[in-house]
Design a protein around this motif. Structure first.
Motif, PDB file in Angstrom:
ATOM      1  N   GLY A  74       4.382   8.351   5.814  1.00 45.02           N
ATOM      2  CA  GLY A  74       4.037   6.949   6.028  1.00 45.02           C
ATOM      3  C   GLY A  74       2.858   6.495   5.191  1.00 45.02           C
ATOM      4  O   GLY A  74       2.558   7.069   4.133  1.00 45.02           O
ATOM      5  N   LEU A  75       2.196   5.437   5.641  1.00 44.90           N
ATOM      6  CA  LEU A  75       1.041   4.898   4.921  1.00 44.90           C
ATOM      7  C   LEU A  75       0.009   5.994   4.656  1.00 44.90           C
ATOM      8  O   LEU A  75      -0.314   6.785   5.547  1.00 44.90           O
ATOM      9  N   LYS A  97      -5.436   5.689   0.430  1.00 45.12           N
ATOM     10  CA  LYS A  97      -4.981   4.617  -0.462  1.00 45.12           C
ATOM     11  C   LYS A  97      -5.149   3.251   0.208  1.00 45.12           C
ATOM     12  O   LYS A  97      -5.534   2.271  -0.438  1.00 45.12           O
ATOM     13  N   LEU A  98      -4.843   3.194   1.504  1.00 40.04           N
ATOM     14  CA  LEU A  98      -4.988   1.943   2.248  1.00 40.04           C
ATOM     15  C   LEU A  98      -6.451   1.511   2.283  1.00 40.04           C
ATOM     16  O   LEU A  98      -6.770   0.332   2.047  1.00 40.04           O
ATOM     17  N   SER A 120       0.846  -1.189   0.000  1.00 34.01           N
ATOM     18  CA  SER A 120       0.000   0.000   0.000  1.00 34.01           C
ATOM     19  C   SER A 120       0.884   1.243   0.000  1.00 34.01           C
ATOM     20  O   SER A 120       1.926   1.281   0.675  1.00 34.01           O
ATOM     21  N   GLU A 121       0.462   2.261  -0.741  1.00 27.71           N
ATOM     22  CA  GLU A 121       1.305   3.429  -0.992  1.00 27.71           C
ATOM     23  C   GLU A 121       1.675   4.188   0.284  1.00 27.71           C
ATOM     24  O   GLU A 121       0.893   4.268   1.230  1.00 27.71           O
ATOM     25  N   ILE A 122       2.872   4.762   0.243  1.00 26.18           N
ATOM     26  CA  ILE A 122       3.369   5.606   1.327  1.00 26.18           C
ATOM     27  C   ILE A 122       3.873   6.920   0.744  1.00 26.18           C
ATOM     28  O   ILE A 122       4.126   7.036  -0.453  1.00 26.18           O
ATOM     29  N   ASP A 123       4.019   7.918   1.616  1.00 31.69           N
ATOM     30  CA  ASP A 123       4.720   9.148   1.262  1.00 31.69           C
ATOM     31  C   ASP A 123       5.623   9.511   2.432  1.00 31.69           C
ATOM     32  O   ASP A 123       5.924   8.650   3.276  1.00 31.69           O
ATOM     33  N   GLU A 124       6.036  10.762   2.519  1.00 32.84           N
ATOM     34  CA  GLU A 124       6.983  11.148   3.569  1.00 32.84           C
ATOM     35  C   GLU A 124       6.396  11.055   4.974  1.00 32.84           C
ATOM     36  O   GLU A 124       7.129  11.128   5.967  1.00 32.84           O
TER      37      GLU A 124
END
Length: 398
Positions: free
Chosen positions: A154-155, A159-160, A148-152
């Motif tokens: 975290g999760l 998207k989750l 599942s996608e993360i960015d700076e």
């Protein structure tokens, strides 16, 4: 005279039907090299033989009668009592000794959960890139790991939520949400406080437990204080919490722990470390925990800063953010780079690292790679990064 033994039995035909599935991994990761940027080893300079020896002697002298019988099912109670206090102080977790089980490192705790709860074709949600050891356990069991996608921060909750909803519509409801929310391995990202609350809401909405692995929480180098653990925010027994003293005290000691509801603990087949090791770790921690952690943090800062300096100087094509803690840098290279294929070339020059694909179930996204900075000293880090940069530049220019 040497007696030759001729094998008459093919033992591969006797393997259990439950034997682990083969999982693809680069051969170079097993190589013996000088510059080890591929393993989160304990910082060697923090291992104090004198104090470790004193702790071992005290463990034997004061606890010799406990070595006769088998240890308690959930582990040495004084260590669990120490954990009750330290978890409340450092990670805001309220628990009792009966909520804790001592394990064979964090990996042993995860293995217990995988063996008890995961069957072939079960689905587990993990971050976009996740720790290679846990990923290997799940893939060997035949599980489907969905990233599942993360960015700076975290999760990404939205998207989750979408990912879980989509899986449920396919009749593939995940068994667990697996997260390393502090100095995530391999990305070094820490999950923000608001997203911790959102993650709990999603877990409650879909009735999916969270496995929270905080094995790197002792390694804050700088930056803002850590947010409270997800477990500390949990009021519904949604979170199984795992951590370890392995990275702090010595990888060979293999002492970790799990905090979980009794319904979980009662279904686990214990993977206990040596009782003598556990008692020795307790004797050391009760006198040195805080000061030891501070020393490790200081040495990690020196190593991290040296690696950042050398990467910026010798491999400007590398993109990375500087983590506030942990033991690793997560590096992104141009799309043409395949770190999986380049590893053999690096190993030939006495350096190894982790290709990005080992943190992915599909073994893709190999323009990323992980560099760990805990094993080698600062001067060795400088030497190793210069060599590694020259290897990557050769492939960038080809």
């Amino acid at each position: 005279m040497v007696n030759l033994v001729i094998m008459t039995i093919n033992y591969s035909k006797h393997l259990s039907n439950n034997a682990p599935l083969l999982v693809e991994a680069p051969a170079g990761l097993k190589a013996d090299v000088k510059y080890i940027f591929s393993v989160t080893n304990t910082v060697p300079d923090c291992i104090d033989p004198t104090e470790y020896s004193k702790a071992a002697v005290t463990a034997i002298n004061d606890n010799s009668l406990s070595f006769g019988p088998y240890p308690p099912p959930q582990g040495f109670e004084p260590l669990r009592e120490l954990l009750v206090g330290s978890l409340l102080k450092n990670r805001q977790i309220t628990c009792d000794t009966e909520d804790i089980i001592i394990t064979d490192g964090a990996g042993g705790a995860l293995k217990m959960l995988v063996n008890a709860f995961i069957s072939s074709n079960d689905v587990v949600i993990a971050e976009d890139f996740t720790y290679l050891g846990t990923l290997k356990m799940l893939l060997e069991k035949g599980a489907e790991v969905v990233h599942s996608e993360i960015d700076e921060n975290g999760l990404i909750p939205e998207k989750l939520d979408q990912r879980i909803s989509s899986l449920i519509s396919e009749n593939k409801k995940p068994k667990f949400i697996l997260t390393i929310p502090v100095y995530q391995n391999p990305t070094g990202i820490t999950l923000s406080l608001d997203r911790r609350h959102e993650l709990l809401k999603i877990a409650e909405k879909y009735e999916i437990p969270i496995i929270e692995n905080e094995s790197y929480a002792d390694f804050r180098i700088d930056g803002p204080p850590l947010p409270p653990s997800i477990k500390s925010l949990d009021t519904k027994d949604l979170v199984i919490y795992i951590s370890s003293f392995t990275k702090l005290l010595g990888c060979s000691l293999r002492v970790g722990f799990m905090v979980a509801p009794q319904e979980v603990l009662s279904n686990l087949e214990a993977r206990r470390p040596s009782h003598l090791t556990v008692v020795t770790v307790y004797e050391y921690l009760k006198n040195h925990y805080e000061n030891h952690a501070k020393k490790v943090q200081s040495l990690l800062k020196e190593r991290r800063d040296r690696m950042v300096l050398e990467l910026k100087k010798h491999l400007p094509e590398a993109e990375f953010t500087i983590p506030n803690g942990g033991m690793m840098l997560w590096v992104k290279m141009p799309e043409k780079i395949n770190s999986w294929e380049i590893l053999d070339d690096a190993v030939a020059h006495d350096v190894k690292y982790n290709p990005g694909g080992v943190f992915r179930s599909k073994r893709d996204q190999n323009n990323y790679f992980r560099l760990t900075y805990s094993h080698n000293n600062p001067d060795e880090i400088s030497e190793g990064i210069r060599i590694l940069a020259s290897v990557f530049k050769k492939h960038l220019d080809s």
